[in-house]
Design a protein around this motif. Structure first.
Motif, mmCIF file in Angstrom:
data_model
loop_
_atom_site.group_PDB
_atom_site.id
_atom_site.type_symbol
_atom_site.label_atom_id
_atom_site.label_comp_id
_atom_site.label_asym_id
_atom_site.label_seq_id
_atom_site.Cartn_x
_atom_site.Cartn_y
_atom_site.Cartn_z
ATOM 1 N N PHE A 191 0.902 -1.205 -0.085
ATOM 2 C CA PHE A 191 -0.160 0.047 -0.019
ATOM 3 C C PHE A 191 0.726 1.307 0.016
ATOM 4 N N LYS A 192 0.558 2.101 -0.888
ATOM 5 C CA LYS A 192 1.330 3.267 -0.920
ATOM 6 C C LYS A 192 -0.126 4.299 -1.002
ATOM 7 N N THR A 193 0.088 5.351 0.040
ATOM 8 C CA THR A 193 -1.115 6.318 0.088
ATOM 9 C C THR A 193 -1.509 7.183 -1.213
ATOM 10 N N GLU A 194 -0.247 7.583 -1.744
ATOM 11 C CA GLU A 194 -0.452 8.466 -2.893
ATOM 12 C C GLU A 194 -1.081 7.597 -4.020
ATOM 13 N N ALA A 195 -0.920 6.559 -4.295
ATOM 14 C CA ALA A 195 -1.335 5.609 -5.424
ATOM 15 C C ALA A 195 -2.769 4.962 -4.959
ATOM 16 N N HIS A 196 -2.881 4.588 -3.943
ATOM 17 C CA HIS A 196 -4.141 3.752 -3.277
ATOM 18 C C HIS A 196 -5.248 4.259 -2.466
ATOM 19 N N GLU A 197 -4.981 5.611 -1.916
ATOM 20 C CA GLU A 197 -6.186 5.861 -0.807
ATOM 21 C C GLU A 197 -7.277 6.172 -1.313
ATOM 22 N N VAL A 198 -7.539 6.536 -2.389
ATOM 23 C CA VAL A 198 -8.752 7.078 -3.086
ATOM 24 C C VAL A 198 -9.375 5.756 -3.357
ATOM 25 N N TYR A 199 -8.758 4.966 -3.998
ATOM 26 C CA TYR A 199 -9.395 3.587 -4.589
ATOM 27 C C TYR A 199 -9.788 2.766 -3.251
ATOM 28 N N ALA A 200 -8.881 2.743 -2.230
ATOM 29 C CA ALA A 200 -9.264 2.128 -0.839
ATOM 30 C C ALA A 200 -10.613 2.738 -0.251
ATOM 31 N N SER A 201 -10.554 3.932 -0.138
ATOM 32 C CA SER A 201 -11.752 4.747 0.534
ATOM 33 C C SER A 201 -12.972 4.309 -0.586
ATOM 34 N N ALA A 202 -13.012 4.300 -1.784
ATOM 35 C CA ALA A 202 -14.209 4.013 -2.704
ATOM 36 C C ALA A 202 -14.498 2.477 -2.404
ATOM 37 N N LEU A 203 -13.570 1.513 -2.447
ATOM 38 C CA LEU A 203 -13.994 0.016 -2.250
ATOM 39 C C LEU A 203 -14.453 0.090 -0.776
ATOM 40 N N GLU A 204 -14.168 0.759 -0.035
ATOM 41 C CA GLU A 204 -14.792 0.639 1.313
ATOM 42 C C GLU A 204 -16.081 1.022 1.208
ATOM 43 N N LYS A 205 -16.284 2.156 0.689
ATOM 44 C CA LYS A 205 -17.691 2.759 0.662
ATOM 45 C C LYS A 205 -18.750 1.712 -0.410
ATOM 46 N N GLY A 206 -18.052 1.292 -1.250
ATOM 47 C CA GLY A 206 -18.722 0.527 -2.075
ATOM 48 C C GLY A 206 -18.976 -1.001 -1.884
ATOM 49 N N SER A 207 -18.363 -1.466 -0.856
ATOM 50 C CA SER A 207 -18.343 -2.872 -0.402
ATOM 51 C C SER A 207 -18.936 -3.180 0.891
ATOM 52 N N GLY A 208 -18.709 -2.267 1.711
ATOM 53 C CA GLY A 208 -19.142 -2.414 3.352
ATOM 54 C C GLY A 208 -18.020 -2.761 3.756
ATOM 55 N N LEU A 209 -16.911 -3.051 3.142
ATOM 56 C CA LEU A 209 -15.852 -3.887 3.860
ATOM 57 C C LEU A 209 -14.758 -2.962 4.195
ATOM 58 N N ARG A 210 -13.910 -3.395 5.238
ATOM 59 C CA ARG A 210 -12.618 -2.435 5.499
ATOM 60 C C ARG A 210 -11.429 -2.824 4.555
ATOM 61 N N VAL A 211 -10.570 -1.941 4.102
ATOM 62 C CA VAL A 211 -9.411 -2.266 3.544
ATOM 63 C C VAL A 211 -8.336 -1.992 4.527
ATOM 64 N N ALA A 212 -7.799 -3.175 4.511
ATOM 65 C CA ALA A 212 -6.311 -3.348 5.568
ATOM 66 C C ALA A 212 -5.269 -2.769 4.578
ATOM 67 N N ARG A 213 -4.664 -1.811 4.989
ATOM 68 C CA ARG A 213 -3.796 -0.920 3.955
ATOM 69 C C ARG A 213 -2.470 -1.287 4.915
ATOM 70 N N ILE A 214 -1.665 -1.977 3.913
ATOM 71 C CA ILE A 214 -0.337 -2.611 4.588
ATOM 72 C C ILE A 214 0.809 -2.315 3.571
ATOM 73 N N PRO A 215 1.554 -1.530 4.193
ATOM 74 C CA PRO A 215 2.729 -0.862 3.168
ATOM 75 C C PRO A 215 3.816 -1.937 3.092
ATOM 76 N N ASN A 216 4.570 -1.708 2.140
ATOM 77 C CA ASN A 216 5.721 -2.401 2.300
ATOM 78 C C ASN A 216 6.671 -2.436 3.735
ATOM 79 N N TYR A 217 7.422 -3.544 3.950
ATOM 80 C CA TYR A 217 8.314 -3.613 5.218
ATOM 81 C C TYR A 217 7.205 -3.597 6.577
ATOM 82 N N MET A 218 5.868 -4.044 6.260
ATOM 83 C CA MET A 218 5.014 -4.161 7.382
ATOM 84 C C MET A 218 4.212 -5.310 7.394
ATOM 85 N N ALA A 219 3.702 -6.039 8.302
ATOM 86 C CA ALA A 219 2.936 -7.055 8.358
ATOM 87 C C ALA A 219 1.824 -6.902 9.204
#
Length: 124
Positions: free
Chosen positions: A50-78
């Motif tokens: 996950f990279k905020t610049e590249a993915h945040e808008v899509y993540a927010s829209a996907l949460e709104k559209g699906s009713g699910l939460r997006v687990a945003r996991i950047p590189n070097y994280m678990a």
């Protein structure tokens, strides 16, 4: 115990819809056009790299559209989950978390992205 890296983490969630991959051919052939995950995290869509610049808008829209939460996991994280509770562990690169504060910079087209995602399977 389940451990997945990259796409292996994505399939642990409810839906593997948050990917620029697989290609349309892979989606049809391998997934039989069904992005349903293993449901180990039934209320989440897992997004590794996950990279905020590249993915945040899509993540927010996907949460709104699906009713699910997006687990945003950047590189070097678990993402570590136990007994229904999940936490991020590790140290992301600061550049992966950068965010423009200019009004409308990211969310200007959120409704259009949301409209495109209406076909994503919603949580019951």
């Amino acid at each position: 115990v389940y451990m997945g890296r990259s796409a292996g983490g994505m399939v642990a969630g409810s839906n593997a819809a948050f990917s620029y991959e697989p290609t349309p051919e892979m989606f049809q052939s391998v997934l039989s056009a069904d992005p349903t995950g293993l449901q180990l995290l039934p209320e989440c869509i897992v997004k590794p790299h996950f990279k905020t610049e590249a993915h945040e808008v899509y993540a927010s829209a996907l949460e709104k559209g699906s009713g699910l939460r997006v687990a945003r996991i950047p590189n070097y994280m678990a993402l570590a989950c136990k007994s229904g509770s999940c936490v991020l562990q590790g140290s992301p690169r600061p550049a992966d978390l950068e965010w423009q504060n200019a009004k409308g910079h990211y969310y200007g087209h959120l409704d259009a992205v949301y409209d495109d995602l209406k076909g994503v399977k919603r949580r019951p």
